[in-house]
Design an enzyme around this catalytic site. Structure first.
Site, PDB file in Angstrom:
ATOM      1  N   PRO A   9       0.815  -1.267  -0.046  1.00 35.98           N
ATOM      2  CA  PRO A   9      -0.080  -0.144  -0.046  1.00 35.98           C
ATOM      3  C   PRO A   9       0.831   1.183   0.073  1.00 35.98           C
ATOM      4  CG  PRO A   9      -0.007  -1.261   2.149  1.00 35.98           C
ATOM      5  CD  PRO A   9       0.633  -2.093   1.113  1.00 35.98           C
ATOM      6  N   ASN A  10       0.284   2.456  -0.952  1.00 31.38           N
ATOM      7  CA  ASN A  10       0.956   3.613  -0.981  1.00 31.38           C
ATOM      8  C   ASN A  10       2.112   3.437  -1.767  1.00 31.38           C
ATOM      9  OD1 ASN A  10      -1.142   4.710   0.738  1.00 31.38           O
ATOM     10  ND2 ASN A  10      -0.268   3.850   2.565  1.00 31.38           N
ATOM     11  N   ARG A  17       5.096  11.050  -2.732  1.00 33.23           N
ATOM     12  CA  ARG A  17       4.861  10.546  -1.221  1.00 33.23           C
ATOM     13  C   ARG A  17       6.113  10.932  -0.312  1.00 33.23           C
ATOM     14  NH1 ARG A  17       4.618   4.554   1.289  1.00 33.23           N
ATOM     15  NH2 ARG A  17       4.050   5.237   3.321  1.00 33.23           N
ATOM     16  N   TYR A  22      11.059   8.787   0.972  1.00 38.72           N
ATOM     17  CA  TYR A  22      11.138   7.699   0.131  1.00 38.72           C
ATOM     18  C   TYR A  22      12.120   8.112  -1.435  1.00 38.72           C
ATOM     19  CZ  TYR A  22       8.043   5.679   3.428  1.00 38.72           C
ATOM     20  OH  TYR A  22       7.381   5.049   4.424  1.00 38.72           O
ATOM     21  N   ASN A  71       7.902  -5.726  -0.641  1.00 37.94           N
ATOM     22  CA  ASN A  71       7.857  -4.610   0.161  1.00 37.94           C
ATOM     23  C   ASN A  71       6.217  -4.635   0.581  1.00 37.94           C
ATOM     24  OD1 ASN A  71       7.780  -2.509   1.612  1.00 37.94           O
ATOM     25  ND2 ASN A  71       9.079  -0.936   0.105  1.00 37.94           N
ATOM     26  N   ASP A  84       1.968 -15.071   7.248  1.00 35.21           N
ATOM     27  CA  ASP A  84       1.622 -16.628   6.998  1.00 35.21           C
ATOM     28  C   ASP A  84       1.641 -17.070   5.609  1.00 35.21           C
ATOM     29  OD1 ASP A  84       1.072 -17.110   9.845  1.00 35.21           O
ATOM     30  OD2 ASP A  84      -1.270 -17.134   9.375  1.00 35.21           O
ATOM     31  N   GLU A  95      12.475  -9.828   2.016  1.00 29.61           N
ATOM     32  CA  GLU A  95      11.796  -8.382   2.301  1.00 29.61           C
ATOM     33  C   GLU A  95      12.569  -7.234   2.324  1.00 29.61           C
ATOM     34  OE1 GLU A  95      10.630  -8.638   6.565  1.00 29.61           O
ATOM     35  OE2 GLU A  95      10.091  -6.326   6.904  1.00 29.61           O
ATOM     36  N   HIS A  97      12.639  -2.742   2.347  1.00 29.95           N
ATOM     37  CA  HIS A  97      11.984  -1.367   2.647  1.00 29.95           C
ATOM     38  C   HIS A  97      13.068  -0.518   2.366  1.00 29.95           C
ATOM     39  CE1 HIS A  97       9.108  -3.276   5.173  1.00 29.95           C
ATOM     40  NE2 HIS A  97      10.133  -3.954   5.763  1.00 29.95           N
ATOM     41  N   SER A  99      13.036   2.673   3.355  1.00 27.42           N
ATOM     42  CA  SER A  99      13.719   3.444   4.539  1.00 27.42           C
ATOM     43  C   SER A  99      14.245   2.467   5.697  1.00 27.42           C
ATOM     44  CB  SER A  99      12.447   4.221   5.206  1.00 27.42           C
ATOM     45  OG  SER A  99      11.485   3.418   5.580  1.00 27.42           O
ATOM     46  N   ARG A 108       7.104   0.405  13.499  1.00 27.67           N
ATOM     47  CA  ARG A 108       7.855   0.057  12.299  1.00 27.67           C
ATOM     48  C   ARG A 108       8.671  -0.944  12.557  1.00 27.67           C
ATOM     49  NH1 ARG A 108       5.529   3.613   8.328  1.00 27.67           N
ATOM     50  NH2 ARG A 108       4.991   5.675   9.193  1.00 27.67           N
TER      51      ARG A 108
END
Ligand code: DQA
Length: 141
Positions: A9-10, A17, A22, A71, A84, A95, A97, A99, A108
């Site tokens: 999301p986003n 943003r 970011y 992400n 899960d 995974e 990110h 930031s 976070r």
């Protein structure tokens, strides 16, 4: 080798943003760079603002892709269901990110994905995606 990038999301708003956190590039711009840099790989990219869609993307990618770069954005910190799903599939998930989430608010710091991921890369800006893809290439050496 087939790699799927899943953005949560986003992240469709990258470029406008919170650019101080970011950056000023859209993901589409950065994805073109990744496609050129990793032109020997088959890279695909999807983005969704919906938790269930991200889960279905993970299910559908299983055994079809060799690796998934995920992400999950804010769902990282809230979604047992995405955690899960990562556990349930065989295709390894890294995974990422943009930031450094550990240098930000405490909410976070928690990840429902990390324990089931192959690894976690965070804090390198968009380059986190580049590093995650590279981690899959190294596996083949
Ligand atoms: C993010 C970090 C998350 O905490 C945040 O909710 C995001 C983006 C990152 O890439 O830095 O939306 O996943």
């Amino acid at each position: 080798m087939k790699i799927l990038i899943i953005n949560g999301p986003n992240l469709n708003l990258l470029g406008t943003r919170e650019p101080d956190i970011y950056g000023g590039k859209t993901f589409e711009e950065y994805f073109s760079h990744l496609q050129f840099k990793f032109r020997s790989l088959e890279l695909s990219y999807v983005q969704s603002n919906i938790e269930g869609e991200i889960i279905s993307e993970l299910h559908n990618a299983d055994k079809t892709f060799d690796g998934i770069v995920l992400n999950a954005a804010a769902y990282t910190h809230t979604s047992l269901a995405i955690g899960d799903a990562v556990k349930a599939i065989e295709t390894p998930v890294v995974e990422v990110h943009i930031s450094n989430t550990h240098a930000r608010e405490e909410f976070r710091h928690k990840s429902f994905i990390a324990a089931n991921a192959k690894g976690v890369i965070l804090g390198f800006g968009l380059k986190s995606y580049d590093l995650a893809i590279t981690s899959f290439i190294k596996d083949e050496e």
